[in-house]
Scaffold this active site. Structure first.
Site, PDB file in Angstrom:
ATOM      1  N   LYS A   9       0.652  12.127   6.958  1.00 57.68           N
ATOM      2  CA  LYS A   9      -0.440  12.540   6.070  1.00 57.68           C
ATOM      3  C   LYS A   9      -0.546  14.064   5.969  1.00 57.68           C
ATOM      4  O   LYS A   9       0.014  14.803   6.793  1.00 57.68           O
ATOM      5  CB  LYS A   9      -1.749  11.923   6.576  1.00 57.68           C
ATOM      6  CG  LYS A   9      -1.806  10.403   6.417  1.00 57.68           C
ATOM      7  CD  LYS A   9      -3.172   9.851   6.845  1.00 57.68           C
ATOM      8  CE  LYS A   9      -3.247   8.353   6.606  1.00 57.68           C
ATOM      9  NZ  LYS A   9      -4.579   7.808   7.022  1.00 57.68           N
ATOM     10  N   TYR A  49      -4.602   3.251  -2.296  1.00 52.97           N
ATOM     11  CA  TYR A  49      -5.695   2.774  -1.434  1.00 52.97           C
ATOM     12  C   TYR A  49      -6.677   1.857  -2.181  1.00 52.97           C
ATOM     13  O   TYR A  49      -7.828   1.717  -1.757  1.00 52.97           O
ATOM     14  CB  TYR A  49      -6.446   3.967  -0.832  1.00 52.97           C
ATOM     15  CG  TYR A  49      -5.769   4.586   0.372  1.00 52.97           C
ATOM     16  CD1 TYR A  49      -5.545   3.844   1.533  1.00 52.97           C
ATOM     17  CD2 TYR A  49      -5.369   5.921   0.366  1.00 52.97           C
ATOM     18  CE1 TYR A  49      -4.940   4.409   2.646  1.00 52.97           C
ATOM     19  CE2 TYR A  49      -4.766   6.498   1.484  1.00 52.97           C
ATOM     20  CZ  TYR A  49      -4.558   5.735   2.622  1.00 52.97           C
ATOM     21  OH  TYR A  49      -3.963   6.299   3.722  1.00 52.97           O
ATOM     22  N   ASN A 112      -6.018  11.544  10.156  1.00 50.23           N
ATOM     23  CA  ASN A 112      -5.425  10.938  11.348  1.00 50.23           C
ATOM     24  C   ASN A 112      -3.896  10.875  11.307  1.00 50.23           C
ATOM     25  O   ASN A 112      -3.276  10.044  11.968  1.00 50.23           O
ATOM     26  CB  ASN A 112      -6.054   9.571  11.621  1.00 50.23           C
ATOM     27  CG  ASN A 112      -5.882   8.606  10.462  1.00 50.23           C
ATOM     28  OD1 ASN A 112      -5.187   8.908   9.500  1.00 50.23           O
ATOM     29  ND2 ASN A 112      -6.502   7.443  10.557  1.00 50.23           N
ATOM     30  N   HIS A 115      -0.030   6.895   8.381  1.00 46.87           N
ATOM     31  CA  HIS A 115      -0.400   5.609   7.760  1.00 46.87           C
ATOM     32  C   HIS A 115       0.664   4.585   8.089  1.00 46.87           C
ATOM     33  O   HIS A 115       1.842   4.921   8.159  1.00 46.87           O
ATOM     34  CB  HIS A 115      -0.483   5.737   6.223  1.00 46.87           C
ATOM     35  CG  HIS A 115      -0.553   4.398   5.545  1.00 46.87           C
ATOM     36  ND1 HIS A 115      -1.738   3.727   5.373  1.00 46.87           N
ATOM     37  CD2 HIS A 115       0.428   3.579   5.071  1.00 46.87           C
ATOM     38  CE1 HIS A 115      -1.483   2.557   4.807  1.00 46.87           C
ATOM     39  NE2 HIS A 115      -0.183   2.439   4.610  1.00 46.87           N
ATOM     40  N   GLU A 126       3.449  -1.502  -0.693  1.00 43.48           N
ATOM     41  CA  GLU A 126       3.461  -0.055  -0.429  1.00 43.48           C
ATOM     42  C   GLU A 126       4.870   0.533  -0.568  1.00 43.48           C
ATOM     43  O   GLU A 126       5.035   1.638  -1.094  1.00 43.48           O
ATOM     44  CB  GLU A 126       2.869   0.210   0.961  1.00 43.48           C
ATOM     45  CG  GLU A 126       1.380  -0.139   0.997  1.00 43.48           C
ATOM     46  CD  GLU A 126       0.710   0.075   2.341  1.00 43.48           C
ATOM     47  OE1 GLU A 126      -0.527   0.008   2.393  1.00 43.48           O
ATOM     48  OE2 GLU A 126       1.420   0.303   3.355  1.00 43.48           O
TER      49      GLU A 126
HETATM   50  N1  UDP Z   1     -10.748   6.249   7.067  1.00 38.66           N
HETATM   51  C1  UDP Z   1     -11.802   7.150   6.966  1.00 38.66           C
HETATM   52  N2  UDP Z   1     -13.005   6.788   7.514  1.00 38.66           N
HETATM   53  C2  UDP Z   1     -13.217   5.593   8.124  1.00 38.66           C
HETATM   54  C3  UDP Z   1     -12.139   4.683   8.200  1.00 38.66           C
HETATM   55  C4  UDP Z   1     -10.929   5.039   7.660  1.00 38.66           C
HETATM   56  O1  UDP Z   1     -11.658   8.238   6.425  1.00 38.66           O
HETATM   57  O2  UDP Z   1     -14.336   5.323   8.596  1.00 38.66           O
HETATM   58  C5  UDP Z   1      -9.447   6.622   6.480  1.00 38.66           C
HETATM   59  C6  UDP Z   1      -8.377   6.930   7.541  1.00 38.66           C
HETATM   60  O3  UDP Z   1      -7.546   7.990   7.053  1.00 38.66           O
HETATM   61  C7  UDP Z   1      -7.632   5.611   7.624  1.00 38.66           C
HETATM   62  C8  UDP Z   1      -7.652   5.157   6.162  1.00 38.66           C
HETATM   63  O4  UDP Z   1      -8.957   5.528   5.701  1.00 38.66           O
HETATM   64  O5  UDP Z   1      -6.331   5.784   8.146  1.00 38.66           O
HETATM   65  C9  UDP Z   1      -7.460   3.671   5.925  1.00 38.66           C
HETATM   66  O6  UDP Z   1      -8.385   2.969   6.713  1.00 38.66           O
HETATM   67  P1  UDP Z   1      -7.965   1.660   7.528  1.00 38.66           P
HETATM   68  O7  UDP Z   1      -9.217   1.041   8.031  1.00 38.66           O
HETATM   69  O8  UDP Z   1      -7.041   0.828   6.690  1.00 38.66           O
HETATM   70  O9  UDP Z   1      -7.187   2.260   8.800  1.00 38.66           O
HETATM   71  P2  UDP Z   1      -5.640   2.303   9.223  1.00 38.66           P
HETATM   72  O10 UDP Z   1      -5.001   1.001   8.805  1.00 38.66           O
HETATM   73  O11 UDP Z   1      -5.018   3.515   8.526  1.00 38.66           O
HETATM   74  O12 UDP Z   1      -5.660   2.494  10.721  1.00 38.66           O
END
Ligand code: UDP
Length: 137
Positions: A9, A49, A112, A115, A126
């Site tokens: 990212k 997304y 974070n 992805h 994807e």
């Molecule tokens: N995210 C965020 N706030 C939240 C939860 C998720 O900004 O409270 C962002 C974060 O970058 C995350 C992405 O949205 O990686 C997608 O969320 P998901 O719950 O699918 O998490 P992942 O599968 O990436 O762990």
């Protein structure tokens, strides 16, 4: 062999730590079968997304993902989908296990660093969103 989709990212690319993340991927035994550096538009991030469009963080997330380049990859390994999610660690780095990418590199729950697809159907969508068959080797 299973394939999954990964993104390094913007927060990680901006801090010049892509190489450290790619090293972890290779050390964990993944084959990188596709990789490119791209700049997402806001609408491309929104399309990617789409499943999160009702979530409160959707707009901020799409702005973040389109603010600077990302590295998109297709990773291959037995059980690649689960293995890559284990290597990434929990979404919130505060909850991530030691040694995971998010524990070591993530700035916060949004920025974070990585992805990963969460299921075979998601991985198929994807991968096809970013790569055509000739780009996977
Ligand atoms: N995210 C965020 N706030 C939240 C939860 C998720 O900004 O409270 C962002 C974060 O970058 C995350 C992405 O949205 O990686 C997608 O969320 P998901 O719950 O699918 O998490 P992942 O599968 O990436 O762990």
């Amino acid at each position: 062999m299973e394939r999954t989709f990964a993104i390094i990212k913007p927060d990680a690319v901006e801090r010049n730590i892509s190489g450290k993340i790619i090293s972890k991927i290779e050390e964990a035994g993944f084959k990188i079968v596709g990789m490119k550096k791209i700049q997402l538009s806001k609408s491309q991030a929104e399309g990617f997304y789409y499943v999160h469009k009702e979530r409160p963080f959707f707009n901020d997330l799409c702005s973040f993902m389109s603010r600077s380049p990302v590295i998109v990859m297709v990773l291959e390994k037995e059980g690649a989908i689960a293995a890559w999610r284990t290597l990434m660690g929990a979404t919130n780095p505060a909850n991530a296990e030691p040694g995971t990418i998010r524990k070591e590199f993530a700035k916060n729950i949004e920025e974070n660093s990585s992805h990963g697809s969460d299921a075979p159907e998601t991985a198929a969508f994807e991968i096809s969103y970013f790569f055509n068959a000739f780009e996977l080797v």
